[in-house]
Scaffold this motif. Structure first.
Motif, PDB file in Angstrom:
ATOM      1  N   PRO A   1      72.780   7.515 -20.509  1.00  0.00           N
ATOM      2  CA  PRO A   1      71.530   7.053 -21.114  1.00  0.00           C
ATOM      3  C   PRO A   1      71.700   6.277 -22.411  1.00  0.00           C
ATOM      4  CG  PRO A   1      71.781   9.436 -21.367  1.00  0.00           C
ATOM      5  CD  PRO A   1      72.864   8.985 -20.440  1.00  0.00           C
ATOM      6  N   GLN A   2      72.776   6.495 -23.136  1.00  0.00           N
ATOM      7  CA  GLN A   2      73.006   5.731 -24.366  1.00  0.00           C
ATOM      8  C   GLN A   2      74.502   5.601 -24.605  1.00  0.00           C
ATOM      9  OE1 GLN A   2      70.897   8.063 -27.255  1.00  0.00           O
ATOM     10  NE2 GLN A   2      72.589   9.456 -27.595  1.00  0.00           N
ATOM     11  N   LEU A   3      74.857   4.626 -25.421  1.00  0.00           N
ATOM     12  CA  LEU A   3      76.269   4.391 -25.706  1.00  0.00           C
ATOM     13  C   LEU A   3      76.864   5.569 -26.468  1.00  0.00           C
ATOM     14  CD1 LEU A   3      76.089   0.662 -26.798  1.00  0.00           C
ATOM     15  CD2 LEU A   3      77.388   1.546 -24.854  1.00  0.00           C
ATOM     16  N   PRO A   4      78.112   5.924 -26.212  1.00  0.00           N
ATOM     17  CA  PRO A   4      78.766   6.973 -26.995  1.00  0.00           C
ATOM     18  C   PRO A   4      78.831   6.592 -28.473  1.00  0.00           C
ATOM     19  CG  PRO A   4      80.031   6.449 -25.023  1.00  0.00           C
ATOM     20  CD  PRO A   4      78.975   5.412 -25.129  1.00  0.00           C
ATOM     21  N   ALA A   5      78.770   7.585 -29.328  1.00  0.00           N
ATOM     22  CA  ALA A   5      78.743   7.331 -30.770  1.00  0.00           C
ATOM     23  C   ALA A   5      80.007   6.655 -31.268  1.00  0.00           C
ATOM     24  CB  ALA A   5      78.513   8.644 -31.521  1.00  0.00           C
ATOM     25  N   ASP A   6      81.108   6.827 -30.563  1.00  0.00           N
ATOM     26  CA  ASP A   6      82.365   6.257 -31.045  1.00  0.00           C
ATOM     27  C   ASP A   6      82.580   4.804 -30.602  1.00  0.00           C
ATOM     28  OD1 ASP A   6      82.679   6.870 -28.393  1.00  0.00           O
ATOM     29  OD2 ASP A   6      84.739   7.604 -28.582  1.00  0.00           O
ATOM     30  N   ILE A   7      81.610   4.235 -29.908  1.00  0.00           N
ATOM     31  CA  ILE A   7      81.700   2.829 -29.512  1.00  0.00           C
ATOM     32  C   ILE A   7      81.059   1.978 -30.612  1.00  0.00           C
ATOM     33  CG2 ILE A   7      80.959   1.085 -27.850  1.00  0.00           C
ATOM     34  CD1 ILE A   7      83.014   2.882 -26.679  1.00  0.00           C
TER      35      ILE A   7
ATOM     36  N   THR B   1      79.279  -1.019 -32.397  1.00  0.00           N
ATOM     37  CA  THR B   1      78.315  -2.012 -31.920  1.00  0.00           C
ATOM     38  C   THR B   1      78.933  -3.402 -31.869  1.00  0.00           C
ATOM     39  OG1 THR B   1      76.494  -0.706 -32.843  1.00  0.00           O
ATOM     40  CG2 THR B   1      76.040  -3.003 -32.332  1.00  0.00           C
ATOM     41  N   LEU B   2      79.765  -3.744 -32.841  1.00  0.00           N
ATOM     42  CA  LEU B   2      80.392  -5.064 -32.851  1.00  0.00           C
ATOM     43  C   LEU B   2      81.296  -5.252 -31.630  1.00  0.00           C
ATOM     44  CD1 LEU B   2      80.649  -7.737 -34.307  1.00  0.00           C
ATOM     45  CD2 LEU B   2      82.512  -6.764 -35.665  1.00  0.00           C
ATOM     46  N   ASP B   3      81.945  -4.177 -31.205  1.00  0.00           N
ATOM     47  CA  ASP B   3      82.768  -4.259 -29.996  1.00  0.00           C
ATOM     48  C   ASP B   3      81.898  -4.522 -28.760  1.00  0.00           C
ATOM     49  OD1 ASP B   3      85.110  -3.844 -31.386  1.00  0.00           O
ATOM     50  OD2 ASP B   3      85.131  -1.673 -31.038  1.00  0.00           O
ATOM     51  N   VAL B   4      80.715  -3.928 -28.740  1.00  0.00           N
ATOM     52  CA  VAL B   4      79.792  -4.162 -27.624  1.00  0.00           C
ATOM     53  C   VAL B   4      79.342  -5.624 -27.621  1.00  0.00           C
ATOM     54  CG1 VAL B   4      77.611  -3.487 -26.552  1.00  0.00           C
ATOM     55  CG2 VAL B   4      79.022  -1.758 -27.691  1.00  0.00           C
ATOM     56  N   ILE B   5      79.023  -6.152 -28.798  1.00  0.00           N
ATOM     57  CA  ILE B   5      78.612  -7.555 -28.903  1.00  0.00           C
ATOM     58  C   ILE B   5      79.719  -8.478 -28.397  1.00  0.00           C
ATOM     59  CG2 ILE B   5      78.143  -9.401 -30.578  1.00  0.00           C
ATOM     60  CD1 ILE B   5      76.562  -7.306 -32.193  1.00  0.00           C
ATOM     61  N   LYS B   6      80.935  -8.210 -28.807  1.00  0.00           N
ATOM     62  CA  LYS B   6      82.061  -9.045 -28.361  1.00  0.00           C
ATOM     63  C   LYS B   6      82.254  -8.943 -26.849  1.00  0.00           C
ATOM     64  CE  LYS B   6      84.544  -8.912 -32.774  1.00  0.00           C
ATOM     65  NZ  LYS B   6      85.745  -8.414 -33.501  1.00  0.00           N
ATOM     66  N   THR B   7      81.962  -7.771 -26.297  1.00  0.00           N
ATOM     67  CA  THR B   7      82.088  -7.600 -24.847  1.00  0.00           C
ATOM     68  C   THR B   7      80.978  -8.343 -24.107  1.00  0.00           C
ATOM     69  OG1 THR B   7      83.114  -5.437 -25.203  1.00  0.00           O
ATOM     70  CG2 THR B   7      82.290  -5.907 -22.998  1.00  0.00           C
ATOM     71  N   ILE B   8      79.758  -8.273 -24.632  1.00  0.00           N
ATOM     72  CA  ILE B   8      78.667  -9.056 -24.040  1.00  0.00           C
ATOM     73  C   ILE B   8      79.030 -10.533 -24.058  1.00  0.00           C
ATOM     74  CG2 ILE B   8      76.253  -9.765 -24.290  1.00  0.00           C
ATOM     75  CD1 ILE B   8      75.651  -6.998 -25.440  1.00  0.00           C
ATOM     76  N   ASN B   9      79.587 -10.997 -25.183  1.00  0.00           N
ATOM     77  CA  ASN B   9      80.004 -12.396 -25.277  1.00  0.00           C
ATOM     78  C   ASN B   9      81.056 -12.739 -24.229  1.00  0.00           C
ATOM     79  OD1 ASN B   9      78.262 -12.740 -27.393  1.00  0.00           O
ATOM     80  ND2 ASN B   9      79.824 -13.005 -28.967  1.00  0.00           N
ATOM     81  N   GLN B  10      81.974 -11.825 -24.021  1.00  0.00           N
ATOM     82  CA  GLN B  10      83.028 -12.067 -23.037  1.00  0.00           C
ATOM     83  C   GLN B  10      82.435 -12.214 -21.640  1.00  0.00           C
ATOM     84  OE1 GLN B  10      86.329  -9.262 -22.990  1.00  0.00           O
ATOM     85  NE2 GLN B  10      86.640  -9.576 -20.784  1.00  0.00           N
TER      86      GLN B  10
END
Length: 297
Positions: free
Chosen positions: A75-81, A83-92
């Motif tokens: 239901p939600q991203l793990p706390a240890d992820i 946000t900037l890494d998620v943004i870079k992954t969306i960009n990828q």
């Protein structure tokens, strides 16, 4: 219910669906669904479920790269992820693997403002590519806000230590606020005074209005007044307090020789905007329309 013009049954369904979407709280508006409904005006056979599934699939791709379970089971991203890494992954996923990009060569093509075609052709303009980014990020579990800069549309995300701006038209490049200011000055080719309100998040209705205004300009510039009229109807629905939308619709009616509706809209405009700079021009239109109607009778 807002006054509008007779439409065929498919257009009427679209109108009612958008009316229902925008009736509640602004934050609750489903932007992807609303954008696809707008697109269905030009593409009446559009398969809504197909395109919503595409957005879900893109979000799953982001989770796969991050080595996370399917978002439907998490239901939600793990706390240890981070946000900037998620943004870079969306960009990828969006800009490297799927190669979504800004349409520099045919910027004013109406397809750039129609969300189904953006998803089909992987190209668009700043606002529709930003909408794509917002919708994928929402499904992944991070909050992205639209920012309507002059001449350009970007999105932003609040990180724990800063705010980062994302330019979806240029392959998701990350910008600071100062870099956004410089970009606007570069586009404007002058040293504009930068206002803080430029960086305020765009409300969902305002984002839809911006898409509709883009389409209105494309259709009117191409003298496609049939599609322009439907867009004007939607603008009057979503922004009934903006009296200039009644003026614009009245002028489109006049182009289509819909004299009674043109008279209705133009009269409403001059009555509600007595100090408008174009009041004299609109009064001349009204006089001409009344003469035409009198001759027809």
């Amino acid at each position: 219910m807002t006054e509008r013009n007779p439409k065929d049954s498919s257009q009427e369904r679209v109108y009612r669906a958008i009316e229902a979407l925008v009736a509640g709280e602004d934050e609750a508006i489903d932007l992807a669904r609303a954008a696809l409904l707008i697109a269905s005006i030009e593409y009446p056979d559009l398969d809504m479920a197909h395109y919503m599934a595409q957005l879900d699939a893109l979000a799953r791709r982001v989770y796969d790269v991050l080595a996370l379970p399917d978002p439907s089971t998490l239901p939600q991203l793990p706390a240890d992820i981070a946000t900037l890494d998620v943004i870079k992954t969306i960009n990828q996923v969006l800009f490297v693997e799927e190669q979504f990009h800004g349409n520099h060569d045919d910027y004013y093509n109406s397809n750039n403002s129609l969300f189904n075609k953006v998803l089909d052709e992987h190209t668009g303009i700043p606002i529709t590519l930003s909408l794509l980014y917002m919708e994928v990020a929402k499904r992944v579990g991070i909050r992205i806000e639209g920012i309507g800069l002059p001449f350009h549309f970007v999105v932003r995300c609040r990180l724990p230590d800063k705010i980062v701006y994302i330019d979806s038209f240029h392959q998701g490049r990350l910008l600071s606020e100062e870099e956004c200011r410089e970009m606007v000055r570069h586009i404007a080719r002058t040293r504009l005074k930068v206002h803080s309100h430029w960086f305020e998040p765009v409300r969902h209705k305002q984002l839809l209005i911006r898409i509709l205004n883009n389409l209105k300009k494309v259709y009117t510039d191409n003298e496609d007044y049939i599609h322009a009229l439907t867009i004007c109807d939607l603008l009057v629905l979503i922004a009934p307090q903006t009296i200039t939308e009644r003026r614009d619709r009245g002028v489109i009616h006049l182009q289509l020789k819909h004299y009674a509706p043109a008279l209705h809209d133009l009269t409403a405009y001059v009555e509600q905007a007595p100090g408008a700079k174009d009041r004299y021009d609109m009064l001349n239109y009204i006089k001409a329309v009344r003469q035409i109607i009198a001759m027809m009778n």
